[in-house]
Scaffold this active site. Structure first.
Site, mmCIF file in Angstrom:
data_model
loop_
_atom_site.group_PDB
_atom_site.id
_atom_site.type_symbol
_atom_site.label_atom_id
_atom_site.label_comp_id
_atom_site.label_asym_id
_atom_site.label_seq_id
_atom_site.Cartn_x
_atom_site.Cartn_y
_atom_site.Cartn_z
ATOM 1 N N LYS A 1 0.819 -1.223 0.000
ATOM 2 C CA LYS A 1 0.000 0.000 0.000
ATOM 3 C C LYS A 1 0.849 1.268 0.000
ATOM 4 O O LYS A 1 0.438 2.297 -0.518
ATOM 5 C CB LYS A 1 -0.958 0.004 1.188
ATOM 6 C CG LYS A 1 -2.132 -0.953 0.986
ATOM 7 C CD LYS A 1 -3.229 -0.700 1.995
ATOM 8 C CE LYS A 1 -4.427 -1.590 1.713
ATOM 9 N NZ LYS A 1 -4.166 -3.004 2.083
ATOM 10 N N GLU B 1 -10.316 7.137 4.126
ATOM 11 C CA GLU B 1 -10.996 6.223 5.034
ATOM 12 C C GLU B 1 -10.101 5.007 5.229
ATOM 13 O O GLU B 1 -9.178 4.772 4.438
ATOM 14 C CB GLU B 1 -12.321 5.758 4.432
ATOM 15 C CG GLU B 1 -12.217 4.663 3.366
ATOM 16 C CD GLU B 1 -11.513 5.091 2.082
ATOM 17 O OE1 GLU B 1 -11.543 6.310 1.776
ATOM 18 O OE2 GLU B 1 -10.916 4.228 1.409
ATOM 19 N N SER C 1 1.845 -9.704 -1.042
ATOM 20 C CA SER C 1 1.520 -8.288 -0.875
ATOM 21 C C SER C 1 1.907 -7.702 0.476
ATOM 22 O O SER C 1 2.150 -6.499 0.578
ATOM 23 C CB SER C 1 0.028 -8.059 -1.130
ATOM 24 O OG SER C 1 -0.752 -8.934 -0.338
HETATM 25 C C1 LIG Z 1 -5.021 -4.076 1.663
HETATM 26 C C2 LIG Z 1 -4.297 -5.303 1.358
HETATM 27 C C3 LIG Z 1 -4.684 -6.163 0.298
HETATM 28 C C4 LIG Z 1 -5.901 -5.941 -0.526
HETATM 29 O O1 LIG Z 1 -5.938 -4.752 -1.259
HETATM 30 P P1 LIG Z 1 -5.744 -4.739 -2.845
HETATM 31 O O2 LIG Z 1 -6.072 -3.352 -3.227
HETATM 32 O O3 LIG Z 1 -6.674 -5.750 -3.411
HETATM 33 O O4 LIG Z 1 -4.335 -5.092 -3.109
HETATM 34 C C5 LIG Z 1 -3.895 -7.281 0.039
HETATM 35 N N1 LIG Z 1 -2.808 -7.553 0.787
HETATM 36 C C6 LIG Z 1 -2.407 -6.769 1.798
HETATM 37 C C7 LIG Z 1 -1.209 -7.144 2.567
HETATM 38 C C8 LIG Z 1 -3.145 -5.617 2.139
HETATM 39 O O5 LIG Z 1 -2.744 -4.846 3.148
#
Ligand SMILES: *Cc1c(COP(=O)(O)O)cnc(C)c1O
Length: 408
Positions: A100, A122, A387
């Site tokens: 993010k 938000e 992610s």
């Molecule tokens: C917020 C988040 C997601 C999901 O958000 P996307 O916009 O679909 O990427 C996935 N993995 C992690 C670690 C997150 O913090």
């Protein structure tokens, strides 16, 4: 699979000037915000192509965020499952522990270049709020984070983090007091002071230009990964996969592979079953509809109201999905599949035990899909977008699943 020639000019042509990816996207806004969003779009187009902006963003990524993040071959895990080699793009190694920060630093830098004083957003589980509060502190901007009262009570550590980083955490006190109400409250707050502030959306969702901007800021993930993967193995991966909540980490890694002969798969949260309220698989079970200012696939009832959603991963429980995903699905370039809570938990514990990496539960969904494909034996190499890291999840998982002995 679509051939790559269709996607040569893809990044330039999608979205069109009204923010559409085929029939999905757009900007459904109250009239007074239309010029405000147009200003953001115009500034973005001007600023983001300037050499100064690009070199600043590169420097921030390198010196502050820790980019490039590595690509890693999970040899032990791959041996356990057999048949495939699984690779991870380590977005968990970003500063603040997830992808993010890629778009939050981009949005913060844009705000700075536009002369804005405040970032507004938000947050649900607090991950986007923490990343944005980090960006605000870095750039010396004020930061208002709207959060449902229920979520504030549930996500105490992230609330404390945001406050330590200097953000104002503003409770949304109406309705169910969760994410949807936080979005309403944040929009209301933004309408009162849009001249000096900018709204920063947390995924590839919302009105144009946000799905485009967030996608562009995230695309660094895939461009790095492609180069790293080819340097490591001498070839492209057979499959690239990522978890899909709103869809930002997925588009981040997908874009660079769109023109390549690579199978691309978005992984949706299947939760505890396929009844309404038990999952958040918007692409798999949704229909076209409008929510939060954009048109996409939406889990909705007969009246077009969003349905309740559920996933063990709080970052994935959103009833819609970025409009670009809806387009890529419709034209057949990207496939979407569903992974249950249980499958995600197995992948979570496998990565802990076989590789020494504790993943976010969201990312464990993408890994679980890779395990499924490795077991099926029909994919040689699989690149997973990891992610985020799982520190935020361990208390909850430990309470519900212990140390995961049941999966071994
Ligand atoms: C917020 C988040 C997601 C999901 O958000 P996307 O916009 O679909 O990427 C996935 N993995 C992690 C670690 C997150 O913090």
């Amino acid at each position: 699979m679509k051939t790559y020639r269709d996607f040569d000019r893809y990044m330039k042509d999608f979205p069109d000037k009204n923010g559409y990816f085929g029939q999905y996207g757009g900007a459904f806004l109250p009239p007074q915000l239309v010029p405000v969003f147009e200003e953001i779009t115009d500034s973005y187009h001007k600023i983001c192509h300037s050499a100064h902006f690009i070199s600043e963003l590169r420097r921030i990524r390198r010196e502050f965020q820790g980019r490039p993040t590595p690509v890693y071959n999970c040899e032990r895990l791959s041996r356990q499952i057999g048949n495939s080699q699984i690779y991870l793009k380590r977005e968990d190694l970003n500063h603040t522990g997830a992808h993010k920060i890629n778009h939050c630093m981009g949005e913060g830098l844009l705000a700075k270049f536009m002369g804005k004083k405040k970032l507004i957003a938000e947050t649900g589980a607090g991950q986007h709020g923490v990343a944005l509060a980090t960006a605000a502190a870095y750039f010396g901007l004020e930061c208002d984070i709207y959060m449902g009262e229920v979520d504030i009570a549930k996500q105490h550590p992230n609330v404390v983090r945001m406050k330590m980083l200097g953000a104002n955490v503003i409770p949304a006190t109406h309705g169910l007091k969760t994410l949807k109400e936080a979005v309403d409250a944040a929009f209301e707050g933004y309408m009162k002071e849009y001249e000096h502030s900018i709204y920063c959306i947390g995924s590839v969702v919302g009105p144009h230009p946000f799905p485009m901007m967030v996608r562009d800021f995230q695309a660094v993930v895939g461009f790095e990964a492609k180069e790293q993967f080819v340097a490591m193995t001498g070839a492209l991966p057979d499959v690239v996969c990522a978890s899909v909540g709103g869809g930002s980490n997925a588009l981040g890694i997908f874009e660079a592979f769109l023109p390549e002969p690579v199978e691309i798969v978005g992984v949706e949260p299947g939760g505890r079953g396929n009844n309404v309220g038990d999952h958040a698989a918007s692409m798999t079970y949704g229909k076209k509809g409008v929510l939060h200012g954009f048109e996409s696939m939406l889990l909705q009832d007969e009246n077009g109201e969003p349905q309740t959603v559920y996933s063990i991963a709080s970052g994935l429980d959103y009833p819609s999905v970025g409009p670009e995903h809806a387009y890529l699905h419709e034209c057949g370039r990207v496939q979407y599949d569903v992974i249950s809570d249980e499958e995600a938990m197995e992948a979570f514990f496998f990565l802990c035990r076989y590789e020494g990496i504790i993943p976010a539960i969201e990312s464990a969904h993408a890994l679980a899909y890779a395990l499924r494909r490795a077991r099926a034996g029909d994919a040689g190499t699989i690149l997973v977008n990891l992610s985020g890291r799982g520190d935020k999840d361990i208390d909850y998982i430990y309470e519900k699943y212990g140390t995961g002995e049941q999966f071994f």
